[in-house]
Design an enzyme around this catalytic site. Structure first.
Site, PDB file in Angstrom:
ATOM      1  N   CYS A 162      37.148   2.966  -4.662  1.00 45.48           N
ATOM      2  CA  CYS A 162      36.731   4.433  -4.395  1.00 45.48           C
ATOM      3  C   CYS A 162      35.401   4.825  -5.072  1.00 45.48           C
ATOM      4  O   CYS A 162      34.721   5.378  -4.202  1.00 45.48           O
ATOM      5  CB  CYS A 162      37.773   5.393  -5.149  1.00 45.48           C
ATOM      6  SG  CYS A 162      38.300   5.142  -6.603  1.00 45.48           S
ATOM      7  N   HIS A 189      36.615  10.052 -13.958  1.00 46.35           N
ATOM      8  CA  HIS A 189      37.746   9.779 -12.970  1.00 46.35           C
ATOM      9  C   HIS A 189      39.126  10.341 -13.256  1.00 46.35           C
ATOM     10  O   HIS A 189      39.375  10.317 -14.472  1.00 46.35           O
ATOM     11  CB  HIS A 189      37.807   8.279 -12.970  1.00 46.35           C
ATOM     12  CG  HIS A 189      38.237   7.618 -11.801  1.00 46.35           C
ATOM     13  ND1 HIS A 189      39.693   8.063 -11.381  1.00 46.35           N
ATOM     14  CD2 HIS A 189      37.903   7.032 -10.646  1.00 46.35           C
ATOM     15  CE1 HIS A 189      40.064   7.234 -10.452  1.00 46.35           C
ATOM     16  NE2 HIS A 189      38.813   6.572  -9.978  1.00 46.35           N
TER      17      HIS A 189
END
Length: 341
Positions: A162, A189
């Site tokens: 991602c 994150h």
């Protein structure tokens, strides 16, 4: 294999199997069922290690994206949702899935580590395999907006990570327009299933053994290594680190770069860059992470967060690490399917 049959009630152009029904597998299916642009995709089967009723429950109620519109039921081996009946299998090996006349297997297990398993799926009838994460066994790693022109006839493809999907298109465009000297990226994150909810031994990264929902956790990211793979012209020029934070969804890229010919107005330049790239979006308002949930772009730049000193520019952008990444999985799946047509 009558138990695997799925009635075609739409014009079908691509037939897929979802192997692994965790976070990414479920989000991919949710996008297929709720996005009109994906009405032509037939999901031949979904397979997971968990019991079918548990899979159906977790698909019906989602802590991030909410209940699936229209509800979900499981009966007689079929997952019923959005007017479709999809075979839901338990613990079937990839090679034993119903792969005859299947265009792609989307491997979302996070556990595909050997080439033999992927090859067995091809032998069983699948035309290609797309892996939802970094992979050493893939023919190539593809990031839309960065190197999709390199996909060729590769039959086992990695969709990278991602964070790589968020970073690579931006780096490519910066290098093309302004010349990238070097850069460092920190991904802020959200926590993931690889982290424990309470302190527990999980692996050699000691900080990642701490409770992910109560602390910021400094750690590593595979994105810098994958950038070298996806954009070899930039190899060795970009470093990366990560801080896992107590949020359940949406992450951010904090990138500092040095450019050979930096733009006079970096924020305006970033707006133009985003407008020209379909996988990069913009957010002008002062937003927080929850505001970016379910954005389909790989990266959503916040130009008002831009800072510049000399040839050094700080760029900040958000990315929904589940929803945006799943959207790229479907993009790359279509690219793989449309080759040679």
């Amino acid at each position: 294999m009558a138990q695997f049959e799925c009635k075609r009630q739409r014009t079908v152009t691509m037939r897929i199997v979802i192997h692994g029904f965790g976070r990414i597998g479920r989000v991919i299916l949710r996008q297929i069922l709720t996005t009109p642009d994906h009405a032509d995709i037939e999901v031949v089967a979904v397979n997971d290690l968990a019991q079918p009723d548990t899979c159906a429950y977790l698909f019906k109620y989602d802590s991030v994206f909410g209940p699936l519109p229209g509800g979900v039921t499981y009966q007689d081996g079929l997952l019923q949702a959005a007017g479709r009946a999809i075979p839901l299998l338990t613990g079937v090996r990839m090679a034993d899935l119903p792969l005859e006349d299947v265009d792609l297997v989307l491997d979302c297990t996070g556990a595909l580590k050997d080439r033999e398993t992927a090859e067995a799926a091809l032998t069983a009838g699948a035309r290609a395999v797309l892996i939802s994460g970094p992979s050493e066994i893939a023919d190539i790693t593809i990031v839309r907006g960065a190197n999709e022109d390199q996909i060729g006839d590769s039959r086992v493809v990695s969709n990278a990570s991602c964070t790589t999907n968020a970073l690579a298109p931006l780096l490519r465009d910066l290098d093309t327009r302004y010349g990238l000297i070097q850069g460092h990226m920190t991904t802020i994150h959200c926590y993931t299933g690889s982290q424990p909810m309470v302190d527990a031994p999980r692996g050699p990264d000691l900080a990642r053994n701490r409770a992910g929902a109560v602390s910021m956790v400094p750690t590593t990211t595979s994105a810098a290594k994958l950038i070298d793979r996806v954009l070899p012209d930039l190899a060795g020029r970009v470093t990366g680190a990560a801080v896992r934070v107590p949020a359940i969804s949406v992450s951010a890229v904090d990138l500092v770069v040095r450019l050979r010919t930096p733009p006079q107005d970096p924020a305006t330049a970033l707006r133009a860059l985003a407008e020209a790239n379909p996988v990069i979006g913009l957010v002008e308002d002062p937003c927080v992470s929850v505001d970016l949930r379910a954005r389909t772009e790989s990266l959503v730049i916040a130009p008002n967060e831009t800072l510049a000193t000399g040839d050094q520019i700080r760029i900040f952008g958000w990315y929904d690490n589940e929803w945006g990444f799943s959207a790229r999985m479907l993009d790359v799946a279509r690219m793989m399917h449309q080759r040679g047509k």
